[in-house]
Write a protein that holds these residues in place. Structure first.
Motif, PDB file in Angstrom:
ATOM      1  N   THR A   1       0.586  -1.148   0.549  1.00  0.00           N
ATOM      2  CA  THR A   1      -0.198   0.311  -0.239  1.00  0.00           C
ATOM      3  C   THR A   1       0.976   1.284   0.153  1.00  0.00           C
ATOM      4  N   ASN A   2       0.128   2.185  -0.012  1.00  0.00           N
ATOM      5  CA  ASN A   2       0.916   3.141  -0.342  1.00  0.00           C
ATOM      6  C   ASN A   2       1.211   4.313   1.127  1.00  0.00           C
TER       7      ASN A   2
ATOM      8  N   LYS B   1       5.101   1.900   1.615  1.00  0.00           N
ATOM      9  CA  LYS B   1       5.602   2.794   0.898  1.00  0.00           C
ATOM     10  C   LYS B   1       6.179   3.827   1.374  1.00  0.00           C
ATOM     11  N   LYS B   2       5.390   4.502   2.292  1.00  0.00           N
ATOM     12  CA  LYS B   2       5.535   5.790   2.779  1.00  0.00           C
ATOM     13  C   LYS B   2       6.347   5.267   4.582  1.00  0.00           C
TER      14      LYS B   2
END
Length: 259
Positions: A203-204, A207-208
């Motif tokens: 998911t984003n 990634k963060k």
């Protein structure tokens, strides 16, 4: 030539385990399993992936992300992944399987990460994960036992009875590792190697989260990073070539193979 289309779907546990025990180099089935997935082309089963967790699910994710307060539900681990022998000759099949698996996870779960290990004791650096752009998360040292006569690889879960025997041998209540004296008596070797960690963000948010940790800057391990050593005396080890194991011998591992 038309590109083979891969489909991933859940299959019965019994079918998956039968496939794993026929085609995977290790017959031991993890205890904490959540999904048994079949890899199909049309109706033909080409491979199986088992997803779940290792022996310390919460500790694993918290060690990787100590400040993130992640839970076991935030990741899944590839416990077993194996293919038909003819698929192993295809340099791209493993990467295509992982791509399809990642897509399946995004559609069917809320996990942040897909986690896996490459077994360095088996001479595996994780090239298929590297080709699929997984993040390398470092290595840790691991130990296995091997019968010096038969070359059976004794899985740590299968060493419980040996540990009980070792405790009686030393006249103590409990043992956590087989001692050198006991191993010499039993004809068992203790071999150290490396396990390589890999992680893929699903998911984003994942990634963060990865950006706050150094994993994206770590170089992938290669064959030169493999290490093998055998215990030759109390707290003394010597470097050895990559060890070999006889997969057909199943004396100490019987309980965990057939359970």
């Amino acid at each position: 030539m038309k590109k083979m289309q891969l489909i991933i779907k859940e299959i019965p546990q019994e079918e998956a385990i039968c496939f794993i025990r026929q085609y995977h180099y290790s017959k031991i089935i993890p205890k904490l399993c959540k999904y048994f997935l079949g890899i199909f082309s049309e109706e033909k089963l080409l491979g199986v992936v088992e997803l779940g967790w290792g022996t310390q699910p919460l500790q694993t994710i918290r060690k990787l992300f100590p400040d993130a307060n992640l839970k076991t539900k935030d990741y899944l681990e590839i416990g077993k992944m194996c293919f038909l022998p003819e698929m192993n000759q295809n340099n791209y099949f493993g990467s295509r399987t992982l791509s399809a698996l990642i897509k399946w996870l995004k559609e069917h779960t809320d996990c942040l990460f897909l986690y896996t290990l490459a077994d360095g004791i088996e001479g595996k650096c994780g090239y298929v994960y590297q080709a699929s752009n997984f993040f390398y998360c470092g290595y840790f040292k691991t130990s296995v036992y091997r019968d010096s006569r038969t070359h059976e690889k004794i899985h740590p879960r299968s060493a419980r009875i040996l540990l009980e025997e070792n405790a009686r041998f030393d006249n103590v209540a409990k043992k956590h590792w087989l001692t050198q004296d006991f191993c010499e008596y039993k004809g068992i070797e203790k071999i150290n190697g490396r396990m390589f960690r890999y992680m893929y963000p699903l998911t984003n948010e994942a990634k963060k989260l990865l950006k706050a940790y150094p994993y994206q800057r770590q170089s992938y391990p290669k064959d030169k990073d493999l290490r093998f050593e055998k215990r030759v005396a109390y707290r003394k080890y010597e470097k050895i070539p990559q060890p070999t194991f006889d997969r057909q011998i199943c004396f100490y591992n019987t309980q965990n193979v057939h359970s």
